[in-house]
Design a protein around this motif. Sequence first.
Motif, PDB file in Angstrom:
ATOM      1  N   ASP A  11     158.038 -76.041  -8.760  1.00 47.00           N
ATOM      2  CA  ASP A  11     156.733 -76.104  -8.109  1.00 47.00           C
ATOM      3  C   ASP A  11     155.764 -76.950  -8.931  1.00 47.00           C
ATOM      4  N   ARG A  70     156.387 -80.628  -8.313  1.00 47.42           N
ATOM      5  CA  ARG A  70     155.748 -81.073  -7.080  1.00 47.42           C
ATOM      6  C   ARG A  70     154.253 -81.277  -7.294  1.00 47.42           C
ATOM      7  N   GLU A  80     151.998 -84.631  -6.903  1.00 53.05           N
ATOM      8  CA  GLU A  80     150.850 -84.630  -5.984  1.00 53.05           C
ATOM      9  C   GLU A  80     149.555 -85.010  -6.703  1.00 53.05           C
ATOM     10  N   SER A 119     147.446 -84.067   0.586  1.00 51.31           N
ATOM     11  CA  SER A 119     148.598 -83.342   0.075  1.00 51.31           C
ATOM     12  C   SER A 119     149.766 -84.316  -0.082  1.00 51.31           C
ATOM     13  N   GLU A 160     152.667 -84.246   1.225  1.00 51.84           N
ATOM     14  CA  GLU A 160     153.287 -84.547   2.521  1.00 51.84           C
ATOM     15  C   GLU A 160     152.500 -85.581   3.337  1.00 51.84           C
ATOM     16  N   THR A 174     160.028 -83.103  -0.306  1.00 55.88           N
ATOM     17  CA  THR A 174     159.001 -82.157   0.150  1.00 55.88           C
ATOM     18  C   THR A 174     159.609 -81.075   1.038  1.00 55.88           C
ATOM     19  N   ARG A 175     160.617 -81.417   1.809  1.00 52.19           N
ATOM     20  CA  ARG A 175     161.291 -80.417   2.632  1.00 52.19           C
ATOM     21  C   ARG A 175     161.977 -79.378   1.748  1.00 52.19           C
ATOM     22  N   GLN A 220     161.111 -78.610  -1.288  1.00 51.34           N
ATOM     23  CA  GLN A 220     160.026 -77.832  -1.895  1.00 51.34           C
ATOM     24  C   GLN A 220     159.532 -76.749  -0.934  1.00 51.34           C
ATOM     25  N   ASN A 221     159.337 -77.114   0.318  1.00 51.15           N
ATOM     26  CA  ASN A 221     158.842 -76.148   1.301  1.00 51.15           C
ATOM     27  C   ASN A 221     159.870 -75.059   1.591  1.00 51.15           C
ATOM     28  N   ASP A 222     161.129 -75.433   1.723  1.00 53.76           N
ATOM     29  CA  ASP A 222     162.171 -74.464   2.073  1.00 53.76           C
ATOM     30  C   ASP A 222     162.595 -73.602   0.897  1.00 53.76           C
ATOM     31  N   LYS A 282     158.501 -72.826  -1.866  1.00 58.10           N
ATOM     32  CA  LYS A 282     157.386 -72.091  -1.274  1.00 58.10           C
ATOM     33  C   LYS A 282     157.809 -70.733  -0.725  1.00 58.10           C
ATOM     34  N   HIS A 283     158.990 -70.678  -0.123  1.00 59.19           N
ATOM     35  CA  HIS A 283     159.379 -69.485   0.612  1.00 59.19           C
ATOM     36  C   HIS A 283     160.560 -68.746   0.021  1.00 59.19           C
TER      37      HIS A 283
END
Length: 124
Positions: free
Chosen positions: A29, A32, A36, A48, A50, A81-82, A84-86, A89-90
């Motif tokens: 994280d 990322r 950013e 951001s 993304e 970024t995908r 990172q999000n998948d 983040k979650h």
Amino acid sequence: MEYFPKAKSRFEIAAEYYQKGEDLRDSVDNLRLSLELLLKELLGNEKSLENQTSTISEYQEALGIGKQIRNTFQKVLEYYTRFQNDKVKHDVDLNNIHEVEFIFGLTMIFIRMLVKSNSKFNLQ
């Protein structure tokens, strides 16, 4: 990265977590966030990660980076970024060291391509 102290600080935090083998999710994280923050300062906006795609492409085009490389950069950044999000983040259980090392490598390539290609920073 001395031109970008906020980004450098986050990168160092990521490296520290990685080296200690602690909190790999937070390490990724911070990678990322480092990228950013660098982009925000480099491109002079508050978007951001993304939402930087078109601005990054314009920046790279102004530096003489060819279309194929710009497109490759954008596509890999999209997957980055995908992930990172998948995964970050979650999902708090990021335990695959190979994935973390891959994200470190990508982050370093992104940063190098953004900063070193700009003669303003006089990096060798």
